[in-house]
Scaffold this motif. Structure first.
Motif, mmCIF file in Angstrom:
data_model
loop_
_atom_site.group_PDB
_atom_site.id
_atom_site.type_symbol
_atom_site.label_atom_id
_atom_site.label_comp_id
_atom_site.label_asym_id
_atom_site.label_seq_id
_atom_site.Cartn_x
_atom_site.Cartn_y
_atom_site.Cartn_z
ATOM 1 N N UNK A 57 13.690 5.602 -6.460
ATOM 2 C CA UNK A 57 12.588 4.739 -6.024
ATOM 3 C C UNK A 57 12.111 3.830 -7.149
ATOM 4 N N UNK A 58 11.904 4.382 -8.337
ATOM 5 C CA UNK A 58 11.385 3.593 -9.441
ATOM 6 C C UNK A 58 12.407 2.581 -9.944
ATOM 7 N N UNK A 59 13.684 2.982 -9.977
ATOM 8 C CA UNK A 59 14.723 2.087 -10.489
ATOM 9 C C UNK A 59 14.821 0.810 -9.693
ATOM 10 N N UNK A 60 14.838 0.933 -8.362
ATOM 11 C CA UNK A 60 14.934 -0.247 -7.506
ATOM 12 C C UNK A 60 13.682 -1.108 -7.605
ATOM 13 N N UNK A 61 12.523 -0.482 -7.730
ATOM 14 C CA UNK A 61 11.266 -1.233 -7.817
ATOM 15 C C UNK A 61 11.175 -2.005 -9.124
ATOM 16 N N UNK A 92 2.795 -13.434 -13.487
ATOM 17 C CA UNK A 92 2.287 -12.629 -14.610
ATOM 18 C C UNK A 92 1.421 -11.493 -14.102
ATOM 19 N N UNK A 93 0.579 -11.797 -13.094
ATOM 20 C CA UNK A 93 -0.287 -10.766 -12.510
ATOM 21 C C UNK A 93 0.532 -9.654 -11.872
ATOM 22 N N UNK A 94 1.581 -10.041 -11.141
ATOM 23 C CA UNK A 94 2.457 -9.042 -10.515
ATOM 24 C C UNK A 94 3.118 -8.172 -11.578
ATOM 25 N N UNK A 95 3.569 -8.815 -12.647
ATOM 26 C CA UNK A 95 4.224 -8.080 -13.732
ATOM 27 C C UNK A 95 3.258 -7.071 -14.356
ATOM 28 N N UNK A 96 2.021 -7.534 -14.635
ATOM 29 C CA UNK A 96 1.022 -6.650 -15.233
ATOM 30 C C UNK A 96 0.616 -5.541 -14.271
ATOM 31 N N UNK A 97 0.515 -5.892 -12.999
ATOM 32 C CA UNK A 97 0.165 -4.905 -11.982
ATOM 33 C C UNK A 97 1.242 -3.828 -11.884
ATOM 34 N N UNK A 98 2.496 -4.255 -11.922
ATOM 35 C CA UNK A 98 3.605 -3.296 -11.854
ATOM 36 C C UNK A 98 3.648 -2.400 -13.087
ATOM 37 N N UNK A 99 3.353 -2.992 -14.235
ATOM 38 C CA UNK A 99 3.303 -2.185 -15.460
ATOM 39 C C UNK A 99 2.254 -1.090 -15.313
ATOM 40 N N UNK A 100 1.071 -1.483 -14.801
ATOM 41 C CA UNK A 100 -0.008 -0.510 -14.617
ATOM 42 C C UNK A 100 0.361 0.523 -13.567
ATOM 43 N N UNK A 101 0.936 0.054 -12.450
ATOM 44 C CA UNK A 101 1.300 0.955 -11.360
ATOM 45 C C UNK A 101 2.425 1.903 -11.752
ATOM 46 N N UNK A 102 3.263 1.475 -12.704
ATOM 47 C CA UNK A 102 4.364 2.319 -13.164
ATOM 48 C C UNK A 102 3.997 3.132 -14.394
ATOM 49 N N UNK A 103 3.167 2.533 -15.269
ATOM 50 C CA UNK A 103 2.847 3.183 -16.538
ATOM 51 C C UNK A 103 2.128 4.501 -16.327
ATOM 52 N N UNK A 104 1.126 4.502 -15.444
ATOM 53 C CA UNK A 104 0.357 5.730 -15.207
ATOM 54 C C UNK A 104 1.235 6.829 -14.607
ATOM 55 N N UNK A 105 1.958 6.559 -13.492
ATOM 56 C CA UNK A 105 2.816 7.613 -12.945
ATOM 57 C C UNK A 105 3.931 8.057 -13.893
ATOM 58 N N UNK A 151 0.828 -1.213 0.000
ATOM 59 C CA UNK A 151 0.000 0.000 0.000
ATOM 60 C C UNK A 151 0.856 1.253 0.000
ATOM 61 N N UNK A 152 1.873 1.281 0.863
ATOM 62 C CA UNK A 152 2.728 2.463 0.966
ATOM 63 C C UNK A 152 3.585 2.647 -0.277
ATOM 64 N N UNK A 153 4.118 1.542 -0.819
ATOM 65 C CA UNK A 153 4.927 1.635 -2.034
ATOM 66 C C UNK A 153 4.071 2.109 -3.199
ATOM 67 N N UNK A 154 2.866 1.541 -3.348
ATOM 68 C CA UNK A 154 1.971 1.962 -4.425
ATOM 69 C C UNK A 154 1.541 3.404 -4.277
ATOM 70 N N UNK A 155 1.263 3.826 -3.046
ATOM 71 C CA UNK A 155 0.868 5.220 -2.809
ATOM 72 C C UNK A 155 1.984 6.182 -3.183
ATOM 73 N N UNK A 156 3.217 5.774 -2.892
ATOM 74 C CA UNK A 156 4.357 6.640 -3.212
ATOM 75 C C UNK A 156 4.562 6.750 -4.721
ATOM 76 N N UNK A 157 4.288 5.674 -5.457
ATOM 77 C CA UNK A 157 4.349 5.741 -6.921
ATOM 78 C C UNK A 157 3.494 6.893 -7.431
#
Length: 320
Positions: free
Chosen positions: A257-261, A203-216, A112-118
């Motif tokens: 932050x984004x590089x390490x994630x 695969x879900x984690x990968x897609x979730x990360x793409x979405x969580x990173x793509x928008x920001x 939650x905190x990592x996603x919020x920071x994104x």
């Protein structure tokens, strides 16, 4: 029913707890490392708390930019508090166990905190775009209500990440070793313990990360592209310098932050080793919360000026 579900979950996983091997098992000087981490933890708490109090107490800093910086500091305090106190207490007490519910709660809070920071970093980039590209309309376009709405949206979207990935991860059957080669319950480390096929969740984690990173990343890159165009058109050298200083501080935090994630969640598992994962997680989980207030304090004249004004007043009041 709750007890039945808990019993079923424990039986289904075959374990009621995990063992966190952590950083100390990899160190030749675990006691020294424990002291260093404790000092870093105190620095993170002190730096972020001081920055929050400074922004709240100084009317000159009651602007959208500093509101978002204070939100970032709140997230950083909670972020490092989710993992480090448990790790230090385990070291001091000689305990490495973490119960199944504790692991799930830690994972949820962390996600939650990592996603919020994104999303907060994206909101901060948008704020800088409004301030630099639309200075005359900025007070209206970024009023207090809009800032609260953006901050609440960041927290909500971050919690969606936690609510989505935590239940899926924690309901996998864990029939392998209980030993987590990590210092907290991070999703990739937990998945490795499962005896079932984890390709779907990976695969879900990968897609979730793409979405969580793509928008920001889209918001950040668009904002800074327009900012660079505006800065290029500026006639004032001082204005250009101030804009670059403000934006460079934010971009430094974004890259760290984004590089390490991206490494942790999006690089194929064949490139990962437990040692590398520990180092990267240590960097963005423990070091980043320390660096953020330093980056925004040392490179910001308003903040350093506020510190300079507060210290003499504090010394005078103590002498009286």
């Amino acid at each position: 029913k709750l007890m039945d579900n808990t019993t079923w979950l424990a039986n289904h996983t075959g374990r009621s707890y995990f063992i966190l091997l952590g950083l100390f098992s990899q160190s030749k000087h675990p006691t020294l490392l424990c002291v260093v981490i404790f000092v870093i933890f105190l620095m993170a708490l002190t730096g972020n708390t001081t920055l929050i109090l400074l922004i709240l107490s100084n009317a000159h800093l009651h602007t959208p930019m500093y509101f978002f910086i204070s939100q970032l500091s709140v997230m950083d305090v909670m972020y490092i508090s989710v993992t480090v106190p448990k790790m230090l207490m385990d070291r001091v007490m000689g305990v490495k166990k973490i119960s199944f519910p504790e692991c799930g709660i830690q994972m949820f809070l962390y996600l939650t905190l990592a996603g919020s920071e994104f999303f907060l970093l994206a909101a901060m980039a948008y704020d800088r775009y409004m301030a630099i590209c639309h200075p005359l309309r900025y007070p209206v376009l970024m009023n207090y209500r809009i800032c609260l709405f953006l901050a609440a949206g960041c927290w909500f979207l971050g919690s969606v990440d936690g609510f989505m990935l935590t239940p899926i991860t924690m309901t996998f059957p864990f029939c392998r070793s209980r030993e987590i080669h990590h210092f907290f319950c991070e999703v990739p480390a937990i998945i490795k313990l499962s005896c079932s096929d984890t390709s779907l969740i990976e695969t879900l984690i990968y897609l979730c990360c793409i979405l969580m990173l793509l928008i920001p990343v889209t918001v950040i890159s668009s904002s800074y592209s327009l900012i660079l165009l505006t800065i290029h058109k500026m006639n004032s050298v001082e204005g250009q310098k101030k804009a670059f200083t403000t934006c460079s501080s934010h971009m430094t935090v974004v890259i760290l932050f984004y590089g390490a994630t991206i490494y942790t969640y999006m690089i194929p598992s064949s490139y990962h080793t437990p040692e590398k994962d520990l180092v990267v997680s240590f960097f963005y989980t423990i070091l980043t919360p320390v660096l953020n207030p330093l980056i925004y304090s040392l490179r910001n004249k308003d903040v350093t000026g506020s510190y300079a004004n507060i210290i003499p007043h504090t010394l005078i009041s103590q002498s009286l």
